[in-house]
Design a protein around this motif. Structure first.
Motif, mmCIF file in Angstrom:
data_model
loop_
_atom_site.group_PDB
_atom_site.id
_atom_site.type_symbol
_atom_site.label_atom_id
_atom_site.label_comp_id
_atom_site.label_asym_id
_atom_site.label_seq_id
_atom_site.Cartn_x
_atom_site.Cartn_y
_atom_site.Cartn_z
ATOM 1 N N TYR A 124 61.457 -17.980 -17.000
ATOM 2 C CA TYR A 124 62.889 -18.266 -16.877
ATOM 3 C C TYR A 124 63.458 -18.265 -18.293
ATOM 4 C CZ TYR A 124 67.356 -20.348 -15.821
ATOM 5 O OH TYR A 124 68.704 -20.566 -15.725
ATOM 6 N N GLN A 125 64.373 -17.331 -18.540
ATOM 7 C CA GLN A 125 64.954 -17.160 -19.876
ATOM 8 C C GLN A 125 63.843 -17.087 -20.927
ATOM 9 O OE1 GLN A 125 68.121 -20.069 -20.188
ATOM 10 N NE2 GLN A 125 69.272 -19.126 -18.529
ATOM 11 N N ASP A 126 63.800 -18.029 -21.877
ATOM 12 C CA ASP A 126 62.800 -17.899 -22.950
ATOM 13 C C ASP A 126 61.564 -18.758 -22.712
ATOM 14 O OD1 ASP A 126 64.086 -20.242 -23.196
ATOM 15 O OD2 ASP A 126 64.409 -20.132 -25.369
ATOM 16 N N GLU A 127 61.331 -19.146 -21.465
ATOM 17 C CA GLU A 127 60.138 -19.948 -21.182
ATOM 18 C C GLU A 127 59.243 -19.224 -20.187
ATOM 19 O OE1 GLU A 127 61.181 -23.936 -20.024
ATOM 20 O OE2 GLU A 127 62.061 -24.382 -21.996
ATOM 21 N N ILE A 128 57.987 -19.032 -20.589
ATOM 22 C CA ILE A 128 57.014 -18.396 -19.690
ATOM 23 C C ILE A 128 55.873 -19.379 -19.421
ATOM 24 C CG2 ILE A 128 55.314 -16.541 -19.400
ATOM 25 C CD1 ILE A 128 57.077 -14.766 -21.126
ATOM 26 N N ILE A 129 55.609 -19.569 -18.125
ATOM 27 C CA ILE A 129 54.489 -20.404 -17.694
ATOM 28 C C ILE A 129 53.406 -19.468 -17.175
ATOM 29 C CG2 ILE A 129 53.773 -22.196 -16.048
ATOM 30 C CD1 ILE A 129 55.940 -23.027 -18.181
ATOM 31 N N LEU A 130 52.191 -19.604 -17.680
ATOM 32 C CA LEU A 130 51.079 -18.807 -17.159
ATOM 33 C C LEU A 130 50.204 -19.684 -16.264
ATOM 34 C CD1 LEU A 130 49.948 -16.858 -20.354
ATOM 35 C CD2 LEU A 130 51.342 -16.002 -18.466
ATOM 36 N N ILE A 131 49.708 -19.115 -15.205
ATOM 37 C CA ILE A 131 48.782 -19.829 -14.319
ATOM 38 C C ILE A 131 47.476 -19.046 -14.238
ATOM 39 C CG2 ILE A 131 48.403 -20.681 -11.960
ATOM 40 C CD1 ILE A 131 51.458 -20.949 -11.716
ATOM 41 N N ASP A 132 46.404 -19.635 -14.720
ATOM 42 C CA ASP A 132 45.045 -19.081 -14.669
ATOM 43 C C ASP A 132 44.852 -17.837 -15.553
ATOM 44 O OD1 ASP A 132 44.217 -21.107 -13.032
ATOM 45 O OD2 ASP A 132 44.431 -19.963 -11.170
ATOM 46 N N ALA A 133 43.609 -17.609 -15.945
ATOM 47 C CA ALA A 133 43.258 -16.448 -16.770
ATOM 48 C C ALA A 133 41.799 -16.115 -16.446
ATOM 49 C CB ALA A 133 43.429 -16.753 -18.253
ATOM 50 N N GLY A 134 41.608 -15.325 -15.382
ATOM 51 C CA GLY A 134 40.253 -15.065 -14.878
ATOM 52 C C GLY A 134 39.702 -13.713 -15.275
ATOM 53 N N ILE A 135 38.406 -13.572 -15.034
ATOM 54 C CA ILE A 135 37.778 -12.254 -15.162
ATOM 55 C C ILE A 135 37.481 -11.740 -13.759
ATOM 56 C CG2 ILE A 135 36.611 -12.453 -17.371
ATOM 57 C CD1 ILE A 135 34.077 -13.223 -15.706
ATOM 58 N N LYS A 136 37.141 -10.459 -13.702
ATOM 59 C CA LYS A 136 36.631 -9.870 -12.465
ATOM 60 C C LYS A 136 35.245 -9.332 -12.770
ATOM 61 C CE LYS A 136 38.536 -6.015 -10.809
ATOM 62 N NZ LYS A 136 39.446 -5.112 -10.051
ATOM 63 N N PHE A 137 34.325 -9.499 -11.811
ATOM 64 C CA PHE A 137 33.022 -8.862 -11.967
ATOM 65 C C PHE A 137 33.142 -7.423 -11.513
ATOM 66 C CE2 PHE A 137 32.124 -13.371 -11.788
ATOM 67 C CZ PHE A 137 31.377 -13.505 -12.948
ATOM 68 N N PRO A 138 32.564 -6.505 -12.295
ATOM 69 C CA PRO A 138 32.787 -5.082 -12.003
ATOM 70 C C PRO A 138 32.120 -4.656 -10.698
ATOM 71 C CG PRO A 138 31.120 -5.353 -13.707
ATOM 72 C CD PRO A 138 31.677 -6.714 -13.432
ATOM 73 N N GLU A 139 32.736 -3.733 -9.993
ATOM 74 C CA GLU A 139 32.094 -3.099 -8.849
ATOM 75 C C GLU A 139 30.985 -2.188 -9.368
ATOM 76 O OE1 GLU A 139 32.841 -3.966 -5.962
ATOM 77 O OE2 GLU A 139 34.826 -4.854 -6.151
ATOM 78 N N ASP A 140 30.109 -1.782 -8.442
ATOM 79 C CA ASP A 140 28.961 -0.950 -8.825
ATOM 80 C C ASP A 140 29.361 0.342 -9.540
ATOM 81 O OD1 ASP A 140 27.217 -2.720 -7.846
ATOM 82 O OD2 ASP A 140 26.782 -1.654 -5.985
ATOM 83 N N ASP A 141 30.582 0.843 -9.257
ATOM 84 C CA ASP A 141 30.908 2.143 -9.845
ATOM 85 C C ASP A 141 31.333 2.021 -11.305
ATOM 86 O OD1 ASP A 141 33.101 0.792 -8.967
ATOM 87 O OD2 ASP A 141 34.094 2.513 -8.081
ATOM 88 N N LEU A 142 31.502 0.810 -11.805
ATOM 89 C CA LEU A 142 31.788 0.633 -13.232
ATOM 90 C C LEU A 142 30.457 0.450 -13.959
ATOM 91 C CD1 LEU A 142 34.911 -1.706 -13.149
ATOM 92 C CD2 LEU A 142 34.821 0.743 -13.520
ATOM 93 N N LEU A 143 29.739 1.541 -14.105
ATOM 94 C CA LEU A 143 28.364 1.482 -14.593
ATOM 95 C C LEU A 143 28.297 0.836 -15.970
ATOM 96 C CD1 LEU A 143 27.261 5.038 -13.483
ATOM 97 C CD2 LEU A 143 26.599 2.874 -12.439
ATOM 98 N N GLY A 144 27.503 -0.212 -16.072
ATOM 99 C CA GLY A 144 27.242 -0.813 -17.378
ATOM 100 C C GLY A 144 28.329 -1.741 -17.885
ATOM 101 N N VAL A 145 29.448 -1.834 -17.172
ATOM 102 C CA VAL A 145 30.522 -2.730 -17.616
ATOM 103 C C VAL A 145 30.152 -4.167 -17.247
ATOM 104 C CG1 VAL A 145 32.935 -3.372 -17.200
ATOM 105 C CG2 VAL A 145 32.310 -0.966 -17.472
ATOM 106 N N ASP A 146 30.343 -5.096 -18.191
ATOM 107 C CA ASP A 146 29.963 -6.493 -17.941
ATOM 108 C C ASP A 146 31.041 -7.262 -17.184
ATOM 109 O OD1 ASP A 146 27.564 -6.104 -19.332
ATOM 110 O OD2 ASP A 146 28.558 -6.452 -21.242
ATOM 111 N N TYR A 147 32.265 -7.204 -17.678
ATOM 112 C CA TYR A 147 33.382 -7.862 -17.005
ATOM 113 C C TYR A 147 34.594 -6.961 -17.058
ATOM 114 C CZ TYR A 147 30.775 -11.784 -19.018
ATOM 115 O OH TYR A 147 29.805 -12.638 -19.425
ATOM 116 N N VAL A 148 35.550 -7.269 -16.188
ATOM 117 C CA VAL A 148 36.859 -6.638 -16.279
ATOM 118 C C VAL A 148 37.865 -7.751 -16.553
ATOM 119 C CG1 VAL A 148 38.551 -5.189 -15.111
ATOM 120 C CG2 VAL A 148 36.115 -4.944 -14.573
#
Lengths: 562, 562
Positions: B32-56
């Motif tokens: 709202y105007q010049d105020e930003i509220i953030l809620i949560d900051a998560g990772i995703k575990f990669p699907e099998d097709d993201l070979l070798g990627v640790d996190y997204v």
């Protein structure tokens, strides 16, 4: 060195070449003296960790070694995990095959593709056939499963009857022929020495739904849908296809079929009389857009989310004749086989995003398994009343549970044998004993190669898929101890090295120093230099990137002769 | 070029940087105007097709660009898909974090590992906290979930209240604090402008079981087991761990804990008072074999079949203190997350083969989801009575179904917004409109690199994993048009080339001819020769093997300067 069973003259030996400790490549054998009866010859679809492998088949050495004793291969039904191995087997050992009409049609198609049809010996059988050899004879009984004509096999041997159920459920209102409960009961009354029974759903405590219940659900669902229906299912379940076609006819829809295996199944089903429809029901692919939505049923392959199958192409806007539109409803008359769950979910997301409705999941009675749960497995055990029991067609935990069910129905614990592929069970009319083991390992089929992929290659593919490959090359002269060209680096699947000029330059420096040092060492040669390159580059790259690509060093010499 | 929301002065903008169209990397924003509220900051575990990627993780550019407006990051609960991105975010934008005591303990651990704890600004909150900024203020309410202290977040803005549920179920007999139904009802009475609600189980029509029911099952199961119990579950479900510990105490068992995340969870649980046990209940790992089986409970990680976790090592005979023995019972108090099914099944097979009993599956009420099904989602909608609705925390098909549920409970269809990451919804007290989109793509974390893996690298990894790599090298002199060394071939993950001397020799011949031809062409250079090598080798190898390995040609020149 040829493999022979270590059994006595009065014993019958029973074994699996594939199908134990796994779902797939079912291939069972029964030997009495110089007569061997084989039951089924399936493939297994590879798990995700067999990178790039197309199919897994058994090692057929035992069959090749014993070709003179093999009387025939008897097929219980036409699913891939029971007939898919036949072309690979026949290339190594041309043995006669006995199968029902539909199975035979499917086998013929396979053999034709592999150029093996002309030389194959094929016999058509049905539930009333009796095939007699000198010492053994083979008869059959109807069961119910998710493909027409599933047969149980009875092998009469001098020590006693051995019964293999094949894949089965007990469907008391099947779409096809009913299971022959009376024949099973009669076998039980006469006395069965050993039962080999399907363990697939040993973890499921419930009784499976009837295929007819699914048919009723399909009709109810079709009646409510106003736009086009796109219906995806397993092509091999001809009953399901028949029921979808019937529902289409009842709701005034034309039917069009997409996907090679579905088209083949419909053709086979029509030819063999399993699928019946009034003339004009089926239309050609190019006519699909000539009918209003509420008059169309599109049947297609791809219920497992296979990226190249018709349904995926339709969902992703890459199909020639069909584009998804709001008002369309996609019906999944199937479940996601473990391992395919992610792909199926992604497909449902795509369809949903394209604005079409999706009907899936267990909620709608839109699918039922072809394999019986615990109640059905116990019913089979109660009917056949075997003296000895060998659970087959399942991973270890399923075999274990199934053996427990056998004990619950009165088979003594010591009469239940949980075996592995290649294990041999030797039976007389009163005894059973483990009788050794022969080699029955997995063989990987990859491209045109059979068995030229092994664990080392697969391990490399895994490492390649994790962090890629970095290749380091230098041309050196061992006489002058000079580096004539390179060291050069190239990578694939590692990181964007183009954007990492520094990393390349510093890696070259590391390599340069390592090569120079190795060249100046005593007895330096290509392999000492190559090893020095790897030994220097691996820790350096790990330190810089925390990644472990496969490093391939290559040392060239100008005067080398090839 | 910095990203700003395209909203008006009287509008509040709501968006997700991650969490829409996916399960994972939940990161929501309200401006709202010049105020930003953030809620949560998560990772995703990669699907099998993201070979070798640790996190997204999400692309945090929006946050970096708007750092001056960010008032704080508010954490709903301590699961990885809600807090796992914090270290990566804080490296780019050091913003203050507000979280409950357990979440804060988990976040502290992460920040310490990344060397970020000293500079972080952390505030402890609870359900009664109210955090006031100039224009917005934040309050909270208790919900129930599979980790203690789940909080719903209420952001009061001038246009109206925005409520984010966080992950929730309705557990009326929870192990921890009950959900604050009255506060939710009160919010609904006061009027809520927009609800963001958890869509995870939108496909499940039933009401989830209570965690207490699971606890009762665990006790019943423990009472029947005579030997050692090995108990595997999600380490983050401290309630579950507490109930297992309680059942151990009631059945006279000592408890030992294996696996780093389980040990940490127990320590956190004990410190924060979530886990209570009489003194002497927990024993040290080295004491595990000093007690008879019926006095031992072994709690361990690895319920998802993770190969390096304690349970896999125990099952495969690779654990230092624990070897499976007949009489042991392994209890899986968990379900297999899609994608892990195969690994979990293999693990159950191994345990079963080692002679231990296994209790798993839905049959025993041994696990319950932390996310509410359709009934619970509708209850939330009925309580909060939002004017506008945005389903979050789900793949597209889940968001779609959840939006349908909202309509069933009276939210007008045009007031439901199914959005994507980066989409902006702009609301006044009476209106809502889509207000553009900013870039919120996936960022891959692989080793120490963040964002240096992209589609080209992943495509290479896929091809490498399919058919491996073949490397072809030659040293040539462009002046004399001579091949000075090579062509040489090396392969990884392709086929056993050592056993295919013929294939190597004939490939060399093919390359030799191609290089010679390319050298003699006009304007030949390294890239024309390299291209000629690939163009000749690819079809040749495909013809011979039906495989398409990645081919890396490398052309060296002796006089080249680096």
């Amino acid at each position: 060195m040829s493999t022979k069973l270590n059994i006595k003259n009065n014993e019958v030996g029973v074994f699996a070449i594939g199908g134990l400790g796994e779902i797939g490549k079912n291939t069972y054998g029964i030997q009495y003296q110089d007569e061997i009866i084989l039951i089924d010859a399936g493939i297994k679809f590879p798990e995700d960790d067999l990178l790039g492998v197309d199919y897994v088949i058994p090692d057929y050495s035992f069959i090749v070694d014993n070709i003179d004793r093999i009387k025939g291969l008897f097929i219980t039904h036409g699913h891939e995990d029971h007939i898919g191995g036949i072309p690979f087997l026949l290339k190594q050992a041309n043995i006669p095959i006995y199968a029902g009409p539909l199975s035979l049609a499917l086998i013929r198609g396979k053999l034709e593709e592999h150029g093996l049809l002309r030389d194959a010996t094929l016999y058509e059988i049905n539930e009333n056939s009796v095939i007699k050899f000198r010492k053994t004879s083979i008869s059959f009984f109807n069961t119910t499963h998710s493909i027409p004509e599933p047969l149980g096999v009875v092998v009469q041997t001098p020590p006693g009857k051995i019964v293999a159920t094949g894949d089965f459920k007990f469907d008391f209102t099947p779409v096809g022929k009913p299971a022959d409960l009376h024949r099973m009961a009669q076998l039980g009354d006469e006395g069965v020495l050993l039962l080999l029974s399907d363990s697939t759903n040993a973890e499921i405590p419930t009784f499976s739904h009837s295929e007819k219940v699914v048919g009723q659900s399909i009709l109810k669902i079709f009646e409510k849908i106003e736009g086009r229906i796109i219906f995806a299912s397993f092509a091999s379940n001809i009953f399901r296809l028949q029921q979808a076609v019937e529902a289409a006819v009842k709701t005034g829809r034309k039917v069009v079929v997409f996907g090679r295996s579905m088209e083949k199944a419909i053709v086979n089903g029509l030819e063999l009389g399993y699928i019946k429809a009034p003339k004009g029901t089926f239309i050609e692919p190019h006519e699909v857009n000539q009918y209003p939505g509420h008059e169309m049923l599109i049947m297609c392959t791809g219920s497992q989310g296979e990226p190249m199958a018709a349904l995926s192409r339709i969902a992703n806007g890459m199909h020639r004749q069909v584009t998804l539109q709001p008002g369309d409803t996609v019906v999944f008359s199937s479940n996601a086989i473990p391992g395919n769950t992610h792909g199926v979910n992604q497909l449902i997301n795509s369809i949903s995003e394209a604005g079409a409705k999706v009907i899936y999941g267990k909620m709608n009675n839109i699918h039922t398994s072809g394999h019986g749960g615990q109640q059905e497995q116990k019913l089979m055990l109660r009917l056949i009343k075997p003296k000895y029991f060998m659970p087959v067609h399942g991973e270890y935990r399923m075999l274990k549970i199934h053996a427990g069910l056998a004990q619950d129905t009165g088979v003594p614990k010591e009469n239940c044998f949980i075996m592995e592929n290649g294990d041999v069970l030797a039976l007389t009319k009163d005894t059973a004993r483990p009788a050794g083991h022969f080699n029955a390992q997995d063989t990987y089929v990859d491209g045109s190669g059979i068995g030229d992929i092994g664990n080392a290659v697969l391990r490399d593919r895994h490492e390649l898929s994790d962090d890629g490959v970095v290749l380091a090359v230098a041309t050196v002269d061992f006489k002058s101890k000079l580096i004539l060209a390179g060291p050069d680096l190239l990578s694939r699947g590692f990181i964007y090295m183009r954007g990492s000029g520094d990393l390349i330059r510093s890696s070259q420096r590391v390599l340069f120093n390592a090569i120079r040092k190795a060249l100046n060492a005593e007895n330096s040669n290509e392999s000492t230099v190559a090893k020095a390159m790897t030994d220097a580059l691996r820790p350096f790259l790990y330190k810089e990137t925390e990644r472990n690509p496969i490093i391939i060093p290559m040392v060239l010499t100008p005067d080398e002769e090839k």
